[in-house]
Design a protein around this motif. Structure first.
Motif, PDB file in Angstrom:
ATOM      1  N   ALA A 161       0.833  -1.202   0.000  1.00 28.86           N
ATOM      2  CA  ALA A 161       0.000   0.000   0.000  1.00 28.86           C
ATOM      3  C   ALA A 161       0.870   1.256   0.000  1.00 28.86           C
ATOM      4  O   ALA A 161       0.558   2.244  -0.667  1.00 28.86           O
ATOM      5  N   ILE A 162       1.973   1.206   0.742  1.00 27.22           N
ATOM      6  CA  ILE A 162       2.866   2.368   0.777  1.00 27.22           C
ATOM      7  C   ILE A 162       3.487   2.604  -0.596  1.00 27.22           C
ATOM      8  O   ILE A 162       3.544   3.734  -1.085  1.00 27.22           O
ATOM      9  N   ALA A 163       3.901   1.506  -1.227  1.00 26.60           N
ATOM     10  CA  ALA A 163       4.473   1.632  -2.574  1.00 26.60           C
ATOM     11  C   ALA A 163       3.427   2.195  -3.527  1.00 26.60           C
ATOM     12  O   ALA A 163       3.730   3.051  -4.366  1.00 26.60           O
ATOM     13  N   ALA A 164       2.190   1.733  -3.396  1.00 25.91           N
ATOM     14  CA  ALA A 164       1.123   2.219  -4.268  1.00 25.91           C
ATOM     15  C   ALA A 164       0.866   3.707  -4.018  1.00 25.91           C
ATOM     16  O   ALA A 164       0.610   4.473  -4.943  1.00 25.91           O
ATOM     17  N   PHE A 165       0.954   4.106  -2.751  1.00 23.79           N
ATOM     18  CA  PHE A 165       0.768   5.518  -2.429  1.00 23.79           C
ATOM     19  C   PHE A 165       1.854   6.358  -3.095  1.00 23.79           C
ATOM     20  O   PHE A 165       1.595   7.418  -3.660  1.00 23.79           O
ATOM     21  N   ARG A 166       3.084   5.847  -3.024  1.00 21.18           N
ATOM     22  CA  ARG A 166       4.199   6.588  -3.625  1.00 21.18           C
ATOM     23  C   ARG A 166       4.034   6.682  -5.126  1.00 21.18           C
ATOM     24  O   ARG A 166       4.473   7.633  -5.748  1.00 21.18           O
ATOM     25  N   ALA A 167       3.424   5.648  -5.708  1.00 22.32           N
ATOM     26  CA  ALA A 167       3.211   5.658  -7.154  1.00 22.32           C
ATOM     27  C   ALA A 167       1.914   6.380  -7.504  1.00 22.32           C
ATOM     28  O   ALA A 167       1.459   6.320  -8.643  1.00 22.32           O
ATOM     29  N   LYS A 168       1.284   7.029  -6.539  1.00 24.17           N
ATOM     30  CA  LYS A 168       0.056   7.805  -6.714  1.00 24.17           C
ATOM     31  C   LYS A 168      -1.128   6.952  -7.164  1.00 24.17           C
ATOM     32  O   LYS A 168      -2.003   7.403  -7.885  1.00 24.17           O
ATOM     33  N   GLN A 169      -1.145   5.684  -6.753  1.00 21.08           N
ATOM     34  CA  GLN A 169      -2.274   4.799  -7.030  1.00 21.08           C
ATOM     35  C   GLN A 169      -2.698   4.089  -5.746  1.00 21.08           C
ATOM     36  O   GLN A 169      -2.778   2.861  -5.726  1.00 21.08           O
ATOM     37  N   PRO A 170      -2.936   4.819  -4.662  1.00 20.25           N
ATOM     38  CA  PRO A 170      -3.176   4.115  -3.402  1.00 20.25           C
ATOM     39  C   PRO A 170      -4.541   3.434  -3.369  1.00 20.25           C
ATOM     40  O   PRO A 170      -5.472   3.904  -4.022  1.00 20.25           O
ATOM     41  N   PRO A 171      -4.654   2.332  -2.634  1.00 25.02           N
ATOM     42  CA  PRO A 171      -5.981   1.792  -2.359  1.00 25.02           C
ATOM     43  C   PRO A 171      -6.687   2.765  -1.411  1.00 25.02           C
ATOM     44  O   PRO A 171      -6.021   3.520  -0.709  1.00 25.02           O
ATOM     45  N   HIS A 172      -8.031   2.735  -1.411  1.00 25.67           N
ATOM     46  CA  HIS A 172      -8.746   3.631  -0.497  1.00 25.67           C
ATOM     47  C   HIS A 172      -8.563   3.168   0.943  1.00 25.67           C
ATOM     48  O   HIS A 172      -8.353   3.956   1.842  1.00 25.67           O
ATOM     49  N   ILE A 173      -8.681   1.827   1.124  1.00 25.91           N
ATOM     50  CA  ILE A 173      -8.630   1.272   2.471  1.00 25.91           C
ATOM     51  C   ILE A 173      -7.527   0.223   2.529  1.00 25.91           C
ATOM     52  O   ILE A 173      -7.409  -0.601   1.618  1.00 25.91           O
ATOM     53  N   VAL A 174      -6.731   0.260   3.570  1.00 27.34           N
ATOM     54  CA  VAL A 174      -5.712  -0.774   3.724  1.00 27.34           C
ATOM     55  C   VAL A 174      -5.726  -1.281   5.161  1.00 27.34           C
ATOM     56  O   VAL A 174      -5.855  -0.512   6.118  1.00 27.34           O
ATOM     57  N   GLN A 175      -5.619  -2.601   5.277  1.00 26.65           N
ATOM     58  CA  GLN A 175      -5.610  -3.226   6.601  1.00 26.65           C
ATOM     59  C   GLN A 175      -4.167  -3.275   7.102  1.00 26.65           C
ATOM     60  O   GLN A 175      -3.307  -3.880   6.474  1.00 26.65           O
ATOM     61  N   VAL A 176      -3.905  -2.626   8.225  1.00 29.18           N
ATOM     62  CA  VAL A 176      -2.538  -2.561   8.746  1.00 29.18           C
ATOM     63  C   VAL A 176      -2.480  -3.189  10.135  1.00 29.18           C
ATOM     64  O   VAL A 176      -3.297  -2.872  10.999  1.00 29.18           O
ATOM     65  N   PHE A 177      -1.524  -4.092  10.343  1.00 33.70           N
ATOM     66  CA  PHE A 177      -1.412  -4.760  11.646  1.00 33.70           C
ATOM     67  C   PHE A 177      -0.953  -3.801  12.731  1.00 33.70           C
ATOM     68  O   PHE A 177      -0.441  -2.721  12.439  1.00 33.70           O
ATOM     69  N   GLU A 178      -1.140  -4.230  13.995  1.00 34.39           N
ATOM     70  CA  GLU A 178      -0.983  -3.264  15.067  1.00 34.39           C
ATOM     71  C   GLU A 178       0.444  -2.754  15.190  1.00 34.39           C
ATOM     72  O   GLU A 178       0.658  -1.623  15.589  1.00 34.39           O
ATOM     73  N   VAL A 179       1.451  -3.545  14.792  1.00 34.33           N
ATOM     74  CA  VAL A 179       2.819  -3.043  14.910  1.00 34.33           C
ATOM     75  C   VAL A 179       3.121  -1.956  13.885  1.00 34.33           C
ATOM     76  O   VAL A 179       4.091  -1.234  14.019  1.00 34.33           O
ATOM     77  N   GLY A 180       2.274  -1.830  12.862  1.00 35.07           N
ATOM     78  CA  GLY A 180       2.474  -0.762  11.884  1.00 35.07           C
ATOM     79  C   GLY A 180       1.769   0.522  12.272  1.00 35.07           C
ATOM     80  O   GLY A 180       1.879   1.533  11.573  1.00 35.07           O
ATOM     81  N   THR A 181       1.024   0.489  13.389  1.00 38.18           N
ATOM     82  CA  THR A 181       0.205   1.638  13.782  1.00 38.18           C
ATOM     83  C   THR A 181       1.022   2.924  13.924  1.00 38.18           C
ATOM     84  O   THR A 181       0.643   3.975  13.402  1.00 38.18           O
ATOM     85  N   ALA A 182       2.178   2.834  14.610  1.00 41.43           N
ATOM     86  CA  ALA A 182       2.971   4.041  14.836  1.00 41.43           C
ATOM     87  C   ALA A 182       3.439   4.639  13.519  1.00 41.43           C
ATOM     88  O   ALA A 182       3.427   5.862  13.333  1.00 41.43           O
TER      89      ALA A 182
END
Lengths: 436, 294
Positions: free
Chosen positions: A71-92
């Motif tokens: 999802a981060i790569a997609a965001f950088r490529a300006k094609q992000p998904p609307h919703i992404v499921q992120v595990f709790e260790v990625g919260t910060a």
């Protein structure tokens, strides 16, 4: 992009000879494989059937880390998904990405969707809120580790299948009885750092780090090398020698040990129930995590793991109305209760817990309320409210490397945990530097 | 082909003929390489919203880490062990297959099969074979008193990734050795046999020297394979553990970049790996191909 979308919609419409109406797609990237993935797809398709304007497309993108980096790569490529499921260790990491995320409380207000943040259990919503109490991501699948035990093997060893071990002393005694009856191994664990050190610490009211386990600030320092944690690691090392405890690797790779009956007990996620029921013939009991009776304040309460849904910016403004509607749909007590009952994830709204109880779900499925009891065992202290540390994916890997070093006898438990703390603190300082 | 040189009138035609290949090389090799060189000099947040030029900081930090030196040593050992095991077995099989008269095609096809297996599938295959609980091999080992648990035992974990990686490369080596063997003139071997050289002496004095160009070529390609192409196998079997016992350079690049989102550090590591592989390739082209005569 828009013309392309409407063109494909047109083609799809023509090819099925049905009227083509403009439906906006909402991309939802998730990490739920197998039986869980089917449940996620049902959530999406039920939502799609409930209204006509939006179509949520649930896409399985691999493991938690893969979904997040994808999802981060997609965001950088300006094609992000609307919703992404992120595990709790990625919260910060997600929280600190201010321009990239669309905080849920803003989303729901701006898109005027019905939403009540107080409907969520504080133990869950606190995890995903900023210091002012604004919810930044949408709680989705929360779990907590519990003890599973093989009732058939308990019977074989002459143990009462209805009496699970309560303390680690019980656990050791039971394991030895089971081994005497021919079971190769007493217990194993999944997610070694998360279950045996992070949750273990909270459950024994010991700090994982300073600053309320990182919830109160970026300048937290790890505290995992306290006497209680060192003693626990020493026990694991000793038990490994006789297989009272048998290490089965990181993540959930120890599953076969429990499924096959090699180990009679395992510490695993509350959401593992579905997989266990599907894969095992033996009857399985669920119980609270074991604790050391001589540690003051134990058992405290366990902390949650799992994932939440983050909304990424960078899509067409009109699409976000669909995201808000989907979240409003997911918040409904009946939808929440269905998800909880089907998957074993915690009921994360009070209403869905009440609904499940009034439907008689817990009476019909003994043990399914263990996890709820466990996270609500006592009012949380600053050691057991939650956990939010930057670079935590790396830190967890560091902790697990050091646990493995101790289990192999390359380091003493004290040395291993000291090293984990030193190396982990470096990563925390790095995160602090790049995010302040 | 000495003598007549074929030349093109002007530059236009050769340029057009080369263009597709150059374009592919540029888009898929040169451009990404430039990108990683660039990212290696920056510190970036995961979302790419801010970046800071840090010059060689990422490299300095890397070499200050004891982890990195360890991964380096491990990778060298892993690459050598994989190469020796894979080439040794391939040579053995090639010699044996070369001697087979009946049904030779069947043996040869079967021995080249593993090459068609995708690396990730190969990893999963070995994951199943050596799974401490349900693996066939680990059960067999348990029967002879060896307790196999590569989640806990570093040596076993390393052995597992070496075996799996060597197996994957075996077919490739086999094909080259077999082709090499078939170019050795039978007359040479027959003459040696008439002179009284037994099988082993013929192999050592005639076959091996004549196989040298193939062998050197394979050493380089196998090392490069072990450095760069073994990620999927490690990912599927040990995940780099226990501890960091199987975290080779390529796996560390993945872990730091894709799991930990340290893009600058990860890019710096790939630049170093690129230099390493580049050096190997240069050695191959400049020295080995020139100095091995046959």
């Amino acid at each position: 992009m828009k013309s392309l979308l409407s063109y494909t919609a047109l083609v799809a419409g023509l090819s099925t000879l049905s009227p083509a109406f403009a439906q906006t797609e909402v991309q939802f990237w998730h990490a739920m494989a197998g039986e869980m993935g089917q449940r996620v797809e049902k959530l999406a398709s039920d939502f799609n059937a409930s209204q006509k304007d939006f179509k949520v497309v649930a896409v399985y993108k691999g493991t938690y880390p893969e979904v997040m980096t994808g999802a981060i790569a997609a965001f950088r490529a300006k094609q992000p998904p609307h919703i992404v499921q992120v595990f709790e260790v990625g919260t910060a990491t997600m929280m600190s990405a201010k321009g990239a995320i669309y905080p849920v409380h803003e989303l729901m207000k701006e898109q005027s969707a019905p939403f009540d943040a107080t409907a969520y259990l504080p133990a869950v919503s606190g995890y995903y809120s900023d210091v002012k109490g604004n919810m930044l991501s949408f709680p989705f699948n929360s779990s907590t580790p519990i003890l599973y035990y093989n009732k058939d093997l308990f019977k074989k060893a002459g143990l009462d299948p209805e009496a699970a071990p309560k303390t680690f002393a019980d656990l050791e005694a039971y394991a030895k009885k089971l081994q005497a009856a021919g079971v190769p191994c007493g217990f194993t664990t999944e997610w070694p750092s998360y279950m045996q050190f992070e949750n273990f610490s909270a459950y024994h009211n010991q700090p994982i780090s300073t600053k309320e386990n990182g919830l109160a600030g970026l300048d937290a320092e790890l505290k995992l090398n306290g006497p209680v944690q060192v003693k626990h690691l020493q026990n694991l090392v000793d038990w490994q020698k006789t297989k009272v405890f048998d290490y089965g690797g990181r993540g959930d790779s120890s599953k076969p040990k429990f499924f096959s009956g090699e180990c009679a007990m395992t510490v695993s996620s509350a959401a593992a129930r579905l997989g266990i029921v599907t894969n095992m013939k033996a009857e399985v009991g669920m119980a609270l995590l074991p604790y050391y009776a001589d540690v003051q304040g134990a058992p405290q309460n366990s902390i949650i793991g799992g994932a939440s849904l983050w909304v990424l910016r960078g899509q067409k403004p009109a699409d976000y109305k669909g995201v808000a509607q989907f979240f409003a749909y997911l918040s409904k007590p009946e939808v929440q209760a269905w998800w909880h009952q089907e998957t074993g994830y915690l009921p994360i709204t009070t209403a869905s817990y009440e609904l499940s109880r009034s439907q008689g779900f817990y009476d019909r499925n003994p043990g399914t309320d263990v996890a709820v009891k466990e996270i609500n065992l006592n009012p949380p202290t600053e050691n057991s409210k939650g956990l939010r540390l930057g670079n935590f994916v790396q830190i967890r890997a560091v902790i697990e490397e050091e646990i493995e070093n101790a289990l192999q006898g390359k380091k003493t438990p004290q040395q291993a945990l000291d090293a984990a703390v030193t190396r982990g603190n470096e990563l925390l300082r790095q995160f602090q530097k790049s995010n302040s | 082909m000495r003598g007549k040189r074929v030349t093109f009138p002007g530059m236009a035609v050769p340029a057009i003929l080369l263009a597709p290949q150059l374009a592919v090389t540029f888009v898929f090799f040169v451009w990404p390489a430039i990108q990683s060189l660039r990212s290696a000099l920056f510190r970036q947040d995961a979302f790419g919203m801010s970046e800071e030029f840090v010059f060689l900081d990422n490299f300095i930090k890397l070499f200050a880490e004891p982890d990195y030196g360890q991964a380096f040593g491990l990778t060298l050992f892993f690459a050598l062990a994989t190469t020796v095991l894979s080439m040794g077995l391939a040579l053995l099989f090639a010699v044996l297959a070369d001697g087979v008269v009946k049904g030779a095609a069947i043996y040869k096809s079967l021995l080249t099969w593993p090459y068609a297996v995708a690396p990730a599938i190969a990893g999963v295959l070995w994951w199943f074979l050596f799974n401490p609980t349900i693996g066939i091999f680990s059960r067999a080992l348990a029967a002879i008193g060896i307790d196999w648990n590569h989640h806990l035992n570093s040596g076993q974990a390393l052995a597992l990734v070496i075996i799996a990686s060597a197996w994957k490369q075996l077919s490739y080596n086999f094909l080259f050795f077999l082709a090499g063997l078939q170019t050795i003139p039978k007359s040479l071997l027959e003459a040696a046999a008439l002179d009284g050289a037994d099988g082993f002496v013929r192999f050592r004095k005639i076959v091996l020297p004549l196989l040298m160009p193939t062998t050197f070529f394979l050493i380089v390609t196998n090392l490069v394979y072990a450095f760069c192409d073994t990620f999927a196998v490690i990912h599927a079997t040990t995940g780099g553990g226990p501890g960091t016992a199987t975290t080779t350079l390529i796996f560390k690049i993945y872990r730091d970049g894709f799991e930990s989102l340290d893009l600058g550090g990860s890019a710096a590591q790939s630049v170093i790996l690129m230099l390493l592989v580049g050096t190997l390739t240069i050695i191959q082209f400049r020295y080995i191909e020139r100095n091995i005569h046959y």
